[in-house]
Write a protein that holds these residues in place. Sequence first.
Motif, PDB file in Angstrom:
ATOM      1  N   THR A   1       0.822  -1.205   0.000  1.00  0.00           N
ATOM      2  CA  THR A   1       0.000   0.000   0.000  1.00  0.00           C
ATOM      3  C   THR A   1       0.858   1.258   0.000  1.00  0.00           C
ATOM      4  OG1 THR A   1      -1.804  -1.186   1.094  1.00  0.00           O
ATOM      5  CG2 THR A   1      -1.867   1.208   1.196  1.00  0.00           C
ATOM      6  N   TYR A   2       2.013   1.207   0.637  1.00  0.00           N
ATOM      7  CA  TYR A   2       2.943   2.347   0.574  1.00  0.00           C
ATOM      8  C   TYR A   2       3.309   2.660  -0.868  1.00  0.00           C
ATOM      9  CZ  TYR A   2       7.514   4.563   0.288  1.00  0.00           C
ATOM     10  OH  TYR A   2       8.548   5.375  -0.078  1.00  0.00           O
ATOM     11  N   LEU A   3       3.705   1.645  -1.623  1.00  0.00           N
ATOM     12  CA  LEU A   3       4.058   1.858  -3.023  1.00  0.00           C
ATOM     13  C   LEU A   3       2.854   2.333  -3.830  1.00  0.00           C
ATOM     14  CD1 LEU A   3       6.332  -1.239  -3.803  1.00  0.00           C
ATOM     15  CD2 LEU A   3       7.057   1.143  -3.482  1.00  0.00           C
ATOM     16  N   SER A   4       1.705   1.705  -3.600  1.00  0.00           N
ATOM     17  CA  SER A   4       0.509   2.053  -4.368  1.00  0.00           C
ATOM     18  C   SER A   4       0.099   3.498  -4.125  1.00  0.00           C
ATOM     19  CB  SER A   4      -0.640   1.104  -4.004  1.00  0.00           C
ATOM     20  OG  SER A   4      -0.309  -0.232  -4.315  1.00  0.00           O
ATOM     21  N   ASN A   5       0.124   3.932  -2.858  1.00  0.00           N
ATOM     22  CA  ASN A   5      -0.217   5.324  -2.551  1.00  0.00           C
ATOM     23  C   ASN A   5       0.762   6.293  -3.192  1.00  0.00           C
ATOM     24  OD1 ASN A   5      -2.494   4.733  -1.002  1.00  0.00           O
ATOM     25  ND2 ASN A   5      -1.354   4.651   0.918  1.00  0.00           N
TER      26      ASN A   5
ATOM     27  N   LEU B   1       2.569   5.847  -5.904  1.00  0.00           N
ATOM     28  CA  LEU B   1       2.353   5.897  -7.345  1.00  0.00           C
ATOM     29  C   LEU B   1       1.094   6.702  -7.679  1.00  0.00           C
ATOM     30  CD1 LEU B   1       3.244   2.191  -8.213  1.00  0.00           C
ATOM     31  CD2 LEU B   1       4.632   4.225  -8.699  1.00  0.00           C
ATOM     32  N   ARG B   2       0.019   6.477  -6.924  1.00  0.00           N
ATOM     33  CA  ARG B   2      -1.223   7.219  -7.184  1.00  0.00           C
ATOM     34  C   ARG B   2      -1.011   8.719  -7.024  1.00  0.00           C
ATOM     35  NH1 ARG B   2      -4.182   5.663  -3.050  1.00  0.00           N
ATOM     36  NH2 ARG B   2      -3.997   7.611  -1.903  1.00  0.00           N
ATOM     37  N   GLU B   3      -0.278   9.092  -5.997  1.00  0.00           N
ATOM     38  CA  GLU B   3      -0.057  10.512  -5.729  1.00  0.00           C
ATOM     39  C   GLU B   3       0.785  11.186  -6.811  1.00  0.00           C
ATOM     40  OE1 GLU B   3       1.575  10.408  -1.826  1.00  0.00           O
ATOM     41  OE2 GLU B   3      -0.342   9.871  -0.875  1.00  0.00           O
ATOM     42  N   ALA B   4       1.494  10.378  -7.599  1.00  0.00           N
ATOM     43  CA  ALA B   4       2.282  10.949  -8.694  1.00  0.00           C
ATOM     44  C   ALA B   4       1.386  11.508  -9.796  1.00  0.00           C
ATOM     45  CB  ALA B   4       3.216   9.891  -9.274  1.00  0.00           C
ATOM     46  N   GLY B   5       0.143  11.032  -9.857  1.00  0.00           N
ATOM     47  CA  GLY B   5      -0.821  11.622 -10.779  1.00  0.00           C
ATOM     48  C   GLY B   5      -1.103  10.854 -12.043  1.00  0.00           C
ATOM     49  N   ASP B   6      -0.262   9.889 -12.420  1.00  0.00           N
ATOM     50  CA  ASP B   6      -0.518   9.170 -13.667  1.00  0.00           C
ATOM     51  C   ASP B   6      -0.659   7.663 -13.453  1.00  0.00           C
ATOM     52  OD1 ASP B   6       2.122   8.792 -13.025  1.00  0.00           O
ATOM     53  OD2 ASP B   6       2.931   9.289 -15.012  1.00  0.00           O
ATOM     54  N   TRP B   7      -0.896   7.266 -12.210  1.00  0.00           N
ATOM     55  CA  TRP B   7      -1.142   5.860 -11.872  1.00  0.00           C
ATOM     56  C   TRP B   7      -2.530   5.734 -11.259  1.00  0.00           C
ATOM     57  CZ3 TRP B   7       2.123   1.448 -12.103  1.00  0.00           C
ATOM     58  CH2 TRP B   7       3.425   1.686 -12.556  1.00  0.00           C
ATOM     59  N   PHE B   8      -3.257   4.676 -11.648  1.00  0.00           N
ATOM     60  CA  PHE B   8      -4.523   4.331 -11.015  1.00  0.00           C
ATOM     61  C   PHE B   8      -4.247   3.267  -9.966  1.00  0.00           C
ATOM     62  CE2 PHE B   8      -8.509   2.164 -10.338  1.00  0.00           C
ATOM     63  CZ  PHE B   8      -9.477   3.152 -10.466  1.00  0.00           C
ATOM     64  N   HIS B   9      -4.753   3.480  -8.760  1.00  0.00           N
ATOM     65  CA  HIS B   9      -4.541   2.556  -7.642  1.00  0.00           C
ATOM     66  C   HIS B   9      -5.823   1.776  -7.405  1.00  0.00           C
ATOM     67  CE1 HIS B   9      -3.804   2.237  -2.973  1.00  0.00           C
ATOM     68  NE2 HIS B   9      -3.907   1.049  -3.541  1.00  0.00           N
ATOM     69  N   TYR B  10      -5.770   0.480  -7.676  1.00  0.00           N
ATOM     70  CA  TYR B  10      -6.909  -0.403  -7.411  1.00  0.00           C
ATOM     71  C   TYR B  10      -6.608  -1.221  -6.170  1.00  0.00           C
ATOM     72  CZ  TYR B  10     -10.282  -4.222  -7.939  1.00  0.00           C
ATOM     73  OH  TYR B  10     -11.292  -5.142  -7.712  1.00  0.00           O
ATOM     74  N   SER B  11      -7.350  -0.981  -5.093  1.00  0.00           N
ATOM     75  CA  SER B  11      -7.181  -1.717  -3.841  1.00  0.00           C
ATOM     76  C   SER B  11      -8.178  -2.864  -3.790  1.00  0.00           C
ATOM     77  CB  SER B  11      -7.390  -0.785  -2.641  1.00  0.00           C
ATOM     78  OG  SER B  11      -7.510  -1.539  -1.449  1.00  0.00           O
ATOM     79  N   VAL B  12      -7.679  -4.077  -3.786  1.00  0.00           N
ATOM     80  CA  VAL B  12      -8.546  -5.255  -3.724  1.00  0.00           C
ATOM     81  C   VAL B  12      -9.303  -5.300  -2.401  1.00  0.00           C
ATOM     82  CG1 VAL B  12      -8.574  -7.783  -3.658  1.00  0.00           C
ATOM     83  CG2 VAL B  12      -7.193  -6.586  -5.378  1.00  0.00           C
ATOM     84  N   ASP B  13      -8.620  -5.003  -1.304  1.00  0.00           N
ATOM     85  CA  ASP B  13      -9.297  -5.038  -0.002  1.00  0.00           C
ATOM     86  C   ASP B  13     -10.414  -3.998   0.076  1.00  0.00           C
ATOM     87  OD1 ASP B  13      -7.939  -7.160   1.126  1.00  0.00           O
ATOM     88  OD2 ASP B  13      -6.397  -5.919   2.048  1.00  0.00           O
ATOM     89  N   TYR B  14     -10.191  -2.827  -0.489  1.00  0.00           N
ATOM     90  CA  TYR B  14     -11.236  -1.799  -0.493  1.00  0.00           C
ATOM     91  C   TYR B  14     -12.437  -2.267  -1.311  1.00  0.00           C
ATOM     92  CZ  TYR B  14     -13.523   2.710  -1.235  1.00  0.00           C
ATOM     93  OH  TYR B  14     -14.454   3.728  -1.290  1.00  0.00           O
ATOM     94  N   ARG B  15     -12.165  -2.888  -2.433  1.00  0.00           N
ATOM     95  CA  ARG B  15     -13.246  -3.422  -3.276  1.00  0.00           C
ATOM     96  C   ARG B  15     -14.037  -4.501  -2.526  1.00  0.00           C
ATOM     97  NH1 ARG B  15     -16.612  -2.217  -7.531  1.00  0.00           N
ATOM     98  NH2 ARG B  15     -16.882  -3.982  -8.956  1.00  0.00           N
ATOM     99  N   ILE B  16     -13.330  -5.370  -1.824  1.00  0.00           N
ATOM    100  CA  ILE B  16     -13.996  -6.403  -1.028  1.00  0.00           C
ATOM    101  C   ILE B  16     -14.931  -5.760  -0.011  1.00  0.00           C
ATOM    102  CG2 ILE B  16     -13.638  -8.191   0.744  1.00  0.00           C
ATOM    103  CD1 ILE B  16     -10.965  -8.824  -0.681  1.00  0.00           C
ATOM    104  N   GLY B  17     -14.410  -4.770   0.710  1.00  0.00           N
ATOM    105  CA  GLY B  17     -15.152  -4.172   1.802  1.00  0.00           C
ATOM    106  C   GLY B  17     -16.282  -3.258   1.386  1.00  0.00           C
ATOM    107  N   THR B  18     -16.288  -2.831   0.122  1.00  0.00           N
ATOM    108  CA  THR B  18     -17.348  -1.937  -0.346  1.00  0.00           C
ATOM    109  C   THR B  18     -18.322  -2.679  -1.261  1.00  0.00           C
ATOM    110  OG1 THR B  18     -15.818  -1.162  -2.081  1.00  0.00           O
ATOM    111  CG2 THR B  18     -16.012   0.180  -0.081  1.00  0.00           C
ATOM    112  N   ARG B  19     -17.845  -3.139  -2.386  1.00  0.00           N
ATOM    113  CA  ARG B  19     -18.736  -3.750  -3.377  1.00  0.00           C
ATOM    114  C   ARG B  19     -19.314  -5.092  -2.915  1.00  0.00           C
ATOM    115  NH1 ARG B  19     -21.748  -6.250  -5.865  1.00  0.00           N
ATOM    116  NH2 ARG B  19     -22.002  -6.458  -8.132  1.00  0.00           N
ATOM    117  N   TYR B  20     -18.486  -5.938  -2.330  1.00  0.00           N
ATOM    118  CA  TYR B  20     -18.914  -7.314  -2.088  1.00  0.00           C
ATOM    119  C   TYR B  20     -19.291  -7.633  -0.637  1.00  0.00           C
ATOM    120  CZ  TYR B  20     -17.547  -8.162  -6.862  1.00  0.00           C
ATOM    121  OH  TYR B  20     -17.473  -8.113  -8.228  1.00  0.00           O
ATOM    122  N   MET B  21     -18.758  -6.878   0.310  1.00  0.00           N
ATOM    123  CA  MET B  21     -19.091  -7.185   1.701  1.00  0.00           C
ATOM    124  C   MET B  21     -19.653  -5.985   2.455  1.00  0.00           C
ATOM    125  SD  MET B  21     -16.161  -9.950   2.827  1.00  0.00           S
ATOM    126  CE  MET B  21     -17.047 -10.392   4.316  1.00  0.00           C
TER     127      MET B  21
END
Length: 287
Positions: A28-32, A34-54
């Motif tokens: 998550t450190y790396l993902s954040n 990269l996202r903050e650099a402005g040209d990377w999309f950060h897809y968090s699997v755990d966030y998706r689990i906790g919102t869409r599916y659970m």
Amino acid sequence: MIYGSGSEWQRTANRRVMLFGMSGLGKTYLSNMLREAGDWFHYSVDYRIGTRYMGEFIADNFKREAMKVPFLRELLLSDSVYIASNITFDNLAPLSTYLGKPGSPSRGGLPYDEYHRRQDQHRRAEIASLLDTRHFMERAAEIYALPHFVCDSGGSICEVVDPEDPQDPVLAALERDLLLVWIKGSEAHTAELVRRFDRAPKPMYYQPEFLERAWIAYRVEKGLQGHEVNPDDFIRWTYARALAHRQPRYAAMARRGVTVTAEEVAGVKSPADFIELVARAIDRKEA
């Protein structure tokens, strides 16, 4: 792999990676970063689990507890209050709280059958969220016009796939679209994760067969019935065993991609550093 060399990775206009490994080593450190650099999309699997599916399971659990309080019960029944999960990329507590811990209800534990049911919900949610990766890659390009994509997977990814099966449908889909990057920890990292977990034990997902063996072995060793188990003591007892169980599964997954060490990740301070690190890892693999 989708990149044949480190130089190809560095030259490409669309970098796509999935980070995997034990929680706490830098995904998550790396993902954040990269996202903050402005040209990377950060897809968090755990966030998706906790919102869409659970998300509904989590909110219903909050409401179930609120209904035990007469004051809140009246407000809920009259639609006077709204209860929802405030899960974020950096705060997954609502998801882990819902998963819970097995053992004595008087100590905050869940009956084992209910705990097992929630574990199964998580397994199905994690598989679905991993398979949603391509959908989010397309969204990142079509809606946000972001050229690069990082999938921040959960620590339990190795438990919901078969790393030894070349035809595993989840891994096959992921390696078709992304470069799989294992962040490998050392024995010292593992020991520190165990110490950290011992201070603040948190619920997590386990492979069903591993969980069943651990639940039986713990109760035999301690001479306890299920309702007598101290939930925190059980998950502390299980944690180091779970990490050992996961290590060869991560290693098998890494044969489909590349490996970087947690020490290398600690030295990454910018997207350029990350790109260079992955390029070296690809060239090591090709060599």
